[in-house]
Scaffold this active site. Sequence first.
Site, PDB file in Angstrom:
ATOM      1  N   GLU A  41      -7.010  12.594 -22.152  1.00 34.06           N
ATOM      2  CA  GLU A  41      -6.990  11.954 -20.834  1.00 34.06           C
ATOM      3  C   GLU A  41      -5.586  11.469 -20.517  1.00 34.06           C
ATOM      4  OE1 GLU A  41     -10.193   9.146 -19.559  1.00 34.06           O
ATOM      5  OE2 GLU A  41      -8.520   7.711 -19.582  1.00 34.06           O
ATOM      6  N   HIS A  59     -23.201  -0.151 -19.557  1.00 36.09           N
ATOM      7  CA  HIS A  59     -22.282  -0.559 -18.498  1.00 36.09           C
ATOM      8  C   HIS A  59     -22.462  -2.043 -18.223  1.00 36.09           C
ATOM      9  CE1 HIS A  59     -20.336  -0.777 -14.550  1.00 36.09           C
ATOM     10  NE2 HIS A  59     -19.764   0.377 -14.846  1.00 36.09           N
ATOM     11  N   ASP A  63     -29.302   1.247 -18.271  1.00 35.13           N
ATOM     12  CA  ASP A  63     -28.076   2.022 -18.389  1.00 35.13           C
ATOM     13  C   ASP A  63     -28.382   3.472 -18.754  1.00 35.13           C
ATOM     14  OD1 ASP A  63     -24.968   1.931 -18.761  1.00 35.13           O
ATOM     15  OD2 ASP A  63     -25.731   2.943 -20.551  1.00 35.13           O
TER      16      ASP A  63
END
Length: 319
Positions: free
Chosen positions: A28, A163, A172
């Site tokens: 990333e 989350h 979630d």
Amino acid sequence: MTSSPPALSVVERLAAPPANGVVHFSVEFMPPRDIEGEARLWRAVRVFERLDPAFVSLTYGAGGSTRDRTVRIAGELATQTTLLTVAHLTAVNHSIAELRALVGSYADQGITNLLALRGDPPGDPLGEWIRHPQGVQYARELVELISGLGDFHVGVASFPEGHHRARDLDQDTDVLVGKLRAGAEYSVTQMFFDVEDFLRLRDRVARADPEQAAKPLIPGLMPITSLASARRMTQLSGSVIPPAVEQRFAEAAGDGPEEDRAAVRAVGIDFATETAQRLIAEGVAGLHFCSLNFAKATCEVLDRLGVGVPDALPTVGAR
């Protein structure tokens, strides 16, 4: 280096044997803030390109704060490298018309792999999330929107600890399963520190919907090189560093006014390697490294995993 055969999607890349013979990995990147940062990004890109990652992704600033830069650099990654590029797209502060235009901008540059995120509010990631009056409320709706615009391959985010806005882990899990049912082909997790959290998430999805559990759940990792930075990141994301892990890093950091960065970095490489080894043993589809636009630490972890990072691989300016 022998590159893997071209693939149209993340799932196709993950389904093929890893080029390095050990494990698929992905990286990333973040849109840089200035010219110097952009130069550093491209140094890291060229390092990782030689290692043939399954894909690379480019994040998207809160509220679209880096939108133009993100679209430009994602296009350059897609057209000027051999890397399969995944562009992040968030719903924050965007109307449906704007989201459609952004998807079109990516498509014009040959990018058909997108990571659909609801996103965090600008300024305070833990603050109140406010829907754009002409926008979407949930990431599931963004997945549906993108899927309806053409032949796109969509991934979503997942959260091993749950989350921070979810009522509990069951809710979630339901949200993640809903995104997968809406057309998402895989998910990438938020960075975590306890492998058991990841495995429990995988088990919850399998119980909730075995069909969706067959889709890749890719763990997100980051070799820690600064304890202070790690603490800030977890505060902003709502995640937690387990006490035993915190103590391990704190002992390395020392009691002085400034942390012992070299000692913290050494522990960070060890911890990331140990985590990755356990995940590989558990049969994950791949490992997703948050690079912060640096290459060296991730390359050290990959080398320890047996990926075969060349000794002469340039990592100038990388930490």
